[in-house]
Write an enzyme that holds these catalytic residues in place. Structure first.
Site, PDB file in Angstrom:
ATOM      1  N   ASP A  24      58.887 -16.710 138.592  1.00 19.30           N
ATOM      2  CA  ASP A  24      57.943 -15.808 138.754  1.00 19.30           C
ATOM      3  C   ASP A  24      58.744 -14.784 139.346  1.00 19.30           C
ATOM      4  OD1 ASP A  24      55.544 -14.429 138.907  1.00 19.30           O
ATOM      5  OD2 ASP A  24      55.449 -15.202 141.090  1.00 19.30           O
ATOM      6  N   ASP A  38      56.916 -11.585 141.549  1.00 20.96           N
ATOM      7  CA  ASP A  38      56.142 -11.109 143.039  1.00 20.96           C
ATOM      8  C   ASP A  38      55.961 -12.381 143.603  1.00 20.96           C
ATOM      9  OD1 ASP A  38      55.888  -8.558 141.883  1.00 20.96           O
ATOM     10  OD2 ASP A  38      54.313  -8.898 140.852  1.00 20.96           O
TER      11      ASP A  38
END
Length: 254
Positions: A21, A23
């Site tokens: 991922d 963020d």
């Protein structure tokens, strides 16, 4: 010749897939909320802030970008702001380590951010070559200089936001790799958010989910375990990227 082919097939089979991922995983902030620093007085008007509807974050960000454009915020200023986002503790070391061992790791990003932000941040730190592919919402500057963002894809998953189902992305990537004769010894999924649960539930027994300590993904995985429907894969919690690097070092030693 046959020997060469065999060796390359063996190395493919030995490879590990790392799925990141972005963020609160690679960077220690949310890139979409960080851009608000470019807004007048570094904040958004209440009406705009309250216009977000669950599952429709991309549309909301579209309105934020229009507001920034209306207020004369240009591409250069946005880029300067975005490249000040700190990486998560230990992440620079981890990405350096993966870069040095690319013959063992394929590495992709699946993120609900956008192509412009991720490219700016990775290129500024010279990490863009670590990643084989980035799957995120397509963004571009219009002829009038406004940043625009679109949905990554359409899907039918009830669990995920309208614009992105990370399980679908991962499944399609693996299918495409299989067609090219590439399968992985193990998938390691590294994330933090609620939208990372869907792909984690797709992982198999031999795979590993690495949720960030204290974040939504970790909580959701432990709720599943409590309700006696645990995920199939192993779960290793990380608090800094050094934890991830320690695991990867063990993996390639085995």
């Amino acid at each position: 010749m046959l020997m060469e082919k065999l060796t390359s097939a063996q190395t493919d089979a030995m490879k590990f897939l790392l799925v990141f991922d972005f963020d609160h995983t690679i960077i220690d902030e949310n890139s979409d909320t960080w851009i608000v620093q470019c807004a007048p007085e570094r904040k958004l008007p209440n009406g705009l802030r309250n216009s977000y509807q669950p599952g429709h974050w991309t549309e909301y960000m579209g309105r934020v970008f229009v507001y920034l454009g209306d207020n004369g915020v240009k591409e250069d200023e946005m880029k300067r702001t975005m490249t000040t986002i700190p990486f998560t503790a230990g992440m620079i070391d981890l990405l350096g380590f993966i870069g040095e061992n690319k013959h063992l790791f394929d590495c992709i990003i699946v993120s609900d951010s956008n192509t412009v932000f991720i490219e700016w941040i990775l290129k500024a730190a010279d990490f863009h070559k670590v990643f084989d592919e980035v799957f995120t919402n397509p963004a571009a500057f219009s002829s009038t200089g406004y940043l625009t963002v679109q949905h990554f894809h359409a899907h039918h998953c009830a669990k995920c936001p309208k614009n992105l189902c990370k399980r679908k992305v991962l499944k399609e990537f693996l299918d495409k790799q299989l067609e090219r004769g590439v399968s992985y010894a193990q998938i390691v999924y590294i994330g933090d958010g609620g939208n990372d649960l869907c792909p984690v539930m797709f992982l198999k027994k031999n795979d590993v989910a690495m949720p960030r300590q204290g974040y939504t993904l970790e909580k959701k995985i432990s709720q599943l375990a409590q309700s006696l429907s645990p995920v199939q894969c192993s779960v290793l919690v990380w608090s800094t990227a050094i934890d991830i690097m320690s695991y990867l070092k063990l993996l390639i030693k085995e």
